[in-house]
Enzyme design. Structure first.
Site, PDB file in Angstrom:
ATOM      1  CB  ALA A  57      36.214  -1.162  58.469  1.00 61.83           C
ATOM      2  CD  GLN A  58      30.425  -2.079  62.651  1.00 62.31           C
ATOM      3  OE1 GLN A  58      30.901  -1.695  63.721  1.00 62.31           O
ATOM      4  NE2 GLN A  58      29.118  -2.121  62.439  1.00 62.31           N
ATOM      5  CE  LYS A  60      38.030  -3.157  56.009  1.00 68.31           C
ATOM      6  NZ  LYS A  60      39.431  -3.466  55.618  1.00 68.31           N
ATOM      7  CB  ALA A  79      34.967  -9.041  63.274  1.00 68.65           C
ATOM      8  CB  ALA A 132      39.305  -3.961  63.033  1.00 72.41           C
ATOM      9  CB  SER A 133      41.654   0.279  64.251  1.00 67.74           C
ATOM     10  OG  SER A 133      42.239  -0.190  63.051  1.00 67.74           O
ATOM     11  CG  ASP A 180      46.989  -5.612  58.896  1.00 59.73           C
ATOM     12  OD1 ASP A 180      47.739  -5.765  59.873  1.00 59.73           O
ATOM     13  OD2 ASP A 180      45.905  -5.004  58.962  1.00 59.73           O
TER      14      ASP A 180
END
Length: 503
Positions: free
Chosen positions: A137-138, A153, A132, A134-135, A288
């Site tokens: 990190a992955q 992460k 996955a 995201a903005s 979040d």
């Protein structure tokens, strides 16, 4: 160059929205008032040739993705509220949660090695491709040398610079709004921007996230509504974080809610209760909680990941929150109104009874109706009108709390469309009220406050003037006598007040 660059980036963001017809989409023309419709059609002259490719939500997602991490965070929040903006619009934005373009695994391995100061092979038996992105990190699937399955992460390369640029642009936009749009000043745009910027900046140190995840794992274990994976501290550095594998399916996967044996009602209840118990009982909460950060397993197990944004509220704010929720649960609108005045949320020059009447207009339209029949966009608009009428200003210390409340309610309604948030909240709020507002708790709190006042008084009496020698003199016998007299008088006053209270 900072202000000039920020202005350029801000202008570029607006132009990107215009080019993609995502600012005032043509599909909504019939809903705009005449003046806004004329503006929308004028702006559409500058739209690109492919501006109308895709639905409005897809075009907005495309625009936000190119703007940077702060804009993507906004899109993630919007994507949880299909009841406000429409299910299709929210689904189109959902790719911003965890399906952004990933960077190469070779770069991720290098980043991990630099962050941990050791080779990949010294900690991991396997290190897989991105799962996955995201903005900021992955995440990568990996396996430790002892066989445990983990998620790693990794921050995006150069993300610190992008966040700094976004912060400059957001701060400039907030100052311009505060300067040129007087009605928006009660929303405290500058303070709001500062809160958002600080929260995202803290996400750039994964050591802090690991500590927050560890703290919240302990907090969550006390109630059992939600869980968090255990941190693997040997795999934690500033730009890399390793935690044990989360149980279940990612809630961002549409198939997650169709898994056999899943109890949607209990799962939605657990989400609401997990958030409220964190905030009310402990004053710390995962801030979040969108679908990309939640895993679900039958029958109703929830596991949270990504603890980069953690909210904290003090005892006074927790009490106000509980009393407001309790008042709504009992449909005691005057009590809710009184709490708003006591907390300073509404200026004292207004009428408590009139504010209670306005709250009743909102509450009675919601209670007793299935959530799927409640037009939440209309409720939100009415609440906004009420806050403007009664000059309620945004409270920066509550920004993360309010944002998370909005997110978890949206996610709960996606899990169970007819979910009753008030029924779900009742046991947590009732437990807090029984514990914190019962006579023993009131006495304990009063005694603590009296004790602190007495200690301050004693220090004030016994502290001598700034000495001219190194060793300060002992308090005089007269000073000690005055101190003990003050303590005795204060304790007598406490006893009198407690006796009067019990009567």
């Amino acid at each position: 160059m900072g202000a000039i660059g920020a202005f350029g980036r801000m202008t570029g963001a607006v132009l990107a929205l215009v080019r993609n017809d995502a600012l005032l989409p043509a599909e909504l023309d019939e809903r705009y008032p005449p003046s806004v419709r004329a503006l929308a059609r004028a702006l559409r002259i500058f739209a690109g040739a492919g501006a109308r490719q895709g639905r409005p939500g897809e075009r907005l997602a495309r625009s936000l993705e190119g703007m940077g991490p702060v804009a993507i965070k906004l899109g993630q929040v919007l994507s949880t509220r299909g009841d406000f903006f429409g299910r299709e619009f929210a689904e189109d934005l959902s790719r911003l949660k965890d399906r952004l373009p990933a960077f190469p695994t070779a770069i991720a391995r290098h980043e991990v090695e630099m962050a941990l100061g050791r080779t990949i092979e010294s900690l991991f038996a396997e290190f897989g491709e991105p799962l996955a992105a995201a903005s900021l990190a992955q995440a990568h699937e990996a396996r430790l040398l002892d066989g445990r399955k983990v998620a790693v992460k990794v921050l995006r390369p150069g993300i610190e610079r992008r966040v700094a640029d976004d912060a400059e642009s957001l701060a400039l936009a907030a100052r311009l709004i505060d300067r040129w749009i007087p009605p928006a000043r009660r929303l405290e745009p500058v303070a709001f921007a500062d809160t958002v910027i600080r929260a995202i900046t803290l996400e750039l140190d994964l050591r802090l996230e690991a500590a927050g995840a560890d703290e919240l794992r302990e907090v969550m274990a006390k109630d059992g509504y939600m869980a968090a994976p255990r941190i693997v501290w040997d795999g934690v550095g500033k730009r890399a974080l390793t935690m044990e594998w989360a149980r279940g399916w990612p809630l961002s996967d549409p198939a997650a809610l169709d898994q056999p044996g899943l109890d949607r009602q209990v799962t939605a209840d657990n989400l609401i209760r997990a958030f409220l118990s964190q905030a009310l009982d402990h004053g710390v909460f995962h801030a979040d909680l969108h679908e990309g950060n939640l895993f679900v397993a039958a029958p109703a197990s929830l596991t949270a990941v990504d603890f980069g944004i953690i909210g904290r509220i003090g005892p006074a704010e927790r009490r106000y929150l509980a009393e407001i929720l309790w008042g709504f649960l009992n449909r005691d609108y005057e009590a809710v109104a009184r709490t708003h005045f006591d907390a300073g949320y509404v200026p004292a020059r207004h009428s408590v009874q009139a504010f209670a009447q306005a709250l009743r207009a909102v509450g009675e339209a919601v209670f007793g109706r299935p959530a799927s029949e409640v037009p939440m966009s209309r409720v939100l608009l009415q609440l906004f009108e009420i806050t403007a009428l009664y000059e309620m200003r945004l409270r920066p210390e509550l920004v993360l709390l309010q944002k998370t409340m909005m997110t978890v309610e949206g996610v709960a309604r996606r899990i169970q469309p007819d979910h009753d948030i008030w029924k779900a909240a009742d046991p947590v709020v009732r437990r807090w009220i029984a514990r914190e507002l019962a006579p023993p708790a009131r006495i304990r709190r009063f005694a603590e406050e009296a004790g602190q006042a007495l200690r301050n008084l004693a220090r004030l009496i016994e502290t001598p003037p700034a000495p001219t020698v190194v060793t300060p003199p002992e308090p005089s016998s007269a000073g000690r006598a005055i101190t003990w007299f003050a303590l005795g008088a204060a304790l007598a006053g406490v006893a009198f007040l407690l006796a009067a209270w019990w009567r």
